[in-house]
Design a protein around this motif. Structure first.
Motif, PDB file in Angstrom:
ATOM      1  N   VAL A  65      73.409 -10.347  60.928  1.00  0.00           N
ATOM      2  CA  VAL A  65      72.048 -10.201  61.431  1.00  0.00           C
ATOM      3  C   VAL A  65      70.886 -10.646  61.584  1.00  0.00           C
ATOM      4  O   VAL A  65      70.714 -11.459  60.549  1.00  0.00           O
ATOM      5  CB  VAL A  65      71.848  -8.706  60.455  1.00  0.00           C
ATOM      6  CG1 VAL A  65      70.943  -7.828  61.098  1.00  0.00           C
ATOM      7  CG2 VAL A  65      73.203  -8.062  60.623  1.00  0.00           C
ATOM      8  N   ALA A  66      70.192 -10.690  62.478  1.00  0.00           N
ATOM      9  CA  ALA A  66      68.871 -11.103  62.884  1.00  0.00           C
ATOM     10  C   ALA A  66      67.897 -10.081  62.841  1.00  0.00           C
ATOM     11  O   ALA A  66      68.015  -9.288  63.549  1.00  0.00           O
ATOM     12  CB  ALA A  66      68.500 -12.146  63.838  1.00  0.00           C
ATOM     13  N   PHE A  67      66.586 -10.576  62.314  1.00  0.00           N
ATOM     14  CA  PHE A  67      66.234  -8.898  62.115  1.00  0.00           C
ATOM     15  C   PHE A  67      64.547  -9.368  61.317  1.00  0.00           C
ATOM     16  O   PHE A  67      64.293 -10.635  61.199  1.00  0.00           O
ATOM     17  CB  PHE A  67      66.806  -7.618  60.813  1.00  0.00           C
ATOM     18  CG  PHE A  67      66.349  -8.454  59.466  1.00  0.00           C
ATOM     19  CD1 PHE A  67      65.822  -8.163  58.258  1.00  0.00           C
ATOM     20  CD2 PHE A  67      67.268  -9.638  59.066  1.00  0.00           C
ATOM     21  CE1 PHE A  67      65.336  -9.199  57.347  1.00  0.00           C
ATOM     22  CE2 PHE A  67      67.618 -10.309  57.696  1.00  0.00           C
ATOM     23  CZ  PHE A  67      66.173  -9.754  56.897  1.00  0.00           C
ATOM     24  N   ASP A  68      63.928  -8.310  61.498  1.00  0.00           N
ATOM     25  CA  ASP A  68      62.121  -8.507  61.537  1.00  0.00           C
ATOM     26  C   ASP A  68      61.545  -7.257  60.202  1.00  0.00           C
ATOM     27  O   ASP A  68      62.558  -6.482  59.783  1.00  0.00           O
ATOM     28  CB  ASP A  68      61.237  -8.430  63.089  1.00  0.00           C
ATOM     29  CG  ASP A  68      61.702  -8.683  63.947  1.00  0.00           C
ATOM     30  OD1 ASP A  68      61.879 -10.327  63.689  1.00  0.00           O
ATOM     31  OD2 ASP A  68      61.874  -8.605  64.563  1.00  0.00           O
ATOM     32  N   ILE A  69      61.015  -7.564  59.573  1.00  0.00           N
ATOM     33  CA  ILE A  69      60.912  -6.597  58.463  1.00  0.00           C
ATOM     34  C   ILE A  69      58.942  -6.122  58.846  1.00  0.00           C
ATOM     35  O   ILE A  69      58.840  -7.279  59.938  1.00  0.00           O
ATOM     36  CB  ILE A  69      60.120  -7.749  57.022  1.00  0.00           C
ATOM     37  CG1 ILE A  69      61.230  -8.050  56.854  1.00  0.00           C
ATOM     38  CG2 ILE A  69      59.722  -6.585  56.152  1.00  0.00           C
ATOM     39  CD1 ILE A  69      61.292  -8.972  54.915  1.00  0.00           C
ATOM     40  N   ARG A  70      59.390  -4.902  58.958  1.00  0.00           N
ATOM     41  CA  ARG A  70      58.158  -3.886  59.893  1.00  0.00           C
ATOM     42  C   ARG A  70      58.031  -3.298  58.414  1.00  0.00           C
ATOM     43  O   ARG A  70      58.364  -2.769  57.655  1.00  0.00           O
ATOM     44  CB  ARG A  70      58.494  -2.982  60.659  1.00  0.00           C
ATOM     45  CG  ARG A  70      59.129  -4.209  61.492  1.00  0.00           C
ATOM     46  CD  ARG A  70      58.451  -4.687  62.391  1.00  0.00           C
ATOM     47  NE  ARG A  70      57.731  -4.552  63.120  1.00  0.00           N
ATOM     48  CZ  ARG A  70      56.648  -4.728  63.692  1.00  0.00           C
ATOM     49  NH1 ARG A  70      56.141  -6.662  63.597  1.00  0.00           N
ATOM     50  NH2 ARG A  70      55.912  -4.396  64.226  1.00  0.00           N
ATOM     51  N   GLY A  71      56.705  -2.756  58.358  1.00  0.00           N
ATOM     52  CA  GLY A  71      55.813  -1.928  57.223  1.00  0.00           C
ATOM     53  C   GLY A  71      55.019  -0.643  57.711  1.00  0.00           C
ATOM     54  O   GLY A  71      54.082  -1.846  58.752  1.00  0.00           O
ATOM     55  N   SER A  72      55.069  -0.276  57.167  1.00  0.00           N
ATOM     56  CA  SER A  72      54.066   0.835  58.069  1.00  0.00           C
ATOM     57  C   SER A  72      53.052   2.140  56.930  1.00  0.00           C
ATOM     58  O   SER A  72      53.635   1.532  55.481  1.00  0.00           O
ATOM     59  CB  SER A  72      54.555   1.914  58.531  1.00  0.00           C
ATOM     60  OG  SER A  72      55.241   3.136  58.365  1.00  0.00           O
ATOM     61  N   GLU A  73      51.999   2.268  56.915  1.00  0.00           N
ATOM     62  CA  GLU A  73      51.674   3.705  55.796  1.00  0.00           C
ATOM     63  C   GLU A  73      51.346   5.028  56.607  1.00  0.00           C
ATOM     64  O   GLU A  73      50.999   4.922  57.681  1.00  0.00           O
ATOM     65  CB  GLU A  73      49.944   3.185  55.361  1.00  0.00           C
ATOM     66  CG  GLU A  73      49.986   3.843  54.096  1.00  0.00           C
ATOM     67  CD  GLU A  73      48.499   4.688  55.041  1.00  0.00           C
ATOM     68  OE1 GLU A  73      48.008   5.467  54.575  1.00  0.00           O
ATOM     69  OE2 GLU A  73      48.083   4.900  55.969  1.00  0.00           O
ATOM     70  N   TYR A  74      51.459   6.075  55.886  1.00  0.00           N
ATOM     71  CA  TYR A  74      51.518   7.386  56.274  1.00  0.00           C
ATOM     72  C   TYR A  74      51.189   7.663  55.318  1.00  0.00           C
ATOM     73  O   TYR A  74      52.062   8.447  54.073  1.00  0.00           O
ATOM     74  CB  TYR A  74      52.644   7.305  57.510  1.00  0.00           C
ATOM     75  CG  TYR A  74      53.133   9.075  57.647  1.00  0.00           C
ATOM     76  CD1 TYR A  74      52.289   9.201  58.824  1.00  0.00           C
ATOM     77  CD2 TYR A  74      53.713  10.229  57.279  1.00  0.00           C
ATOM     78  CE1 TYR A  74      52.248  10.955  59.588  1.00  0.00           C
ATOM     79  CE2 TYR A  74      53.721  11.051  57.443  1.00  0.00           C
ATOM     80  CZ  TYR A  74      53.029  11.706  58.974  1.00  0.00           C
ATOM     81  OH  TYR A  74      53.125  13.016  59.643  1.00  0.00           O
TER      82      TYR A  74
END
Length: 125
Positions: A65-74
């Motif tokens: 698996v090739a992937f990116d780490i994504r982060g958010s705030e809600y």
């Protein structure tokens, strides 16, 4: 531009595709990665056109698996997603692959916040 990561493991679980009122769609899957005595279970998500990558794999397959780490705030809560943009069978027997990485950084992740939350919780995805 987000940093790209890659790992190999065994596909342990495939979730059903989730489609939201806005038209946004995602599908999650779990890969078991050896880590000494205690293997790690990592949940990834594919969004929009990347969902089709999961059509050629089955539970128990060795995958890369090739992937990116994504982060958010809600609402003052923080979330981290492993956004898969390429998936291949690790044994080289073909499998499903989205070999072009075009669109992997088009941040469909950000569009999740355009969706109406499910009535059972206040999480936007």
């Amino acid at each position: 531009m987000a940093q790209t990561f890659e790992l190999e493991g065994t596909l342990k679980h495939l979730y059903d595709t989730q489609t939201f009122a806005s038209g946004f769609a995602k599908r999650e899957f779990v890969v078991e990665v050896p880590d000494g005595k205690y293997p790690q279970m990592l949940k990834f998500e594919c969004v929009k056109d990347k969902i089709s990558m999961l059509d050629g794999v089955s539970i128990g397959d060795s995958v890369k698996v090739a992937f990116d780490i994504r982060g958010s705030e809600y609402k003052e809560r923080f979330y981290v997603n492993l956004n898969a943009w390429k998936l291949t069978k690790a044994d080289g027997s073909g499998g499903s692959s989205a070999s072009d990485d075009g669109g992997r950084h088009n941040s469909s992740f950000d569009s999740q916040f355009d969706n109406e939350p499910d009535a059972s919780d206040d999480i936007p995805f």
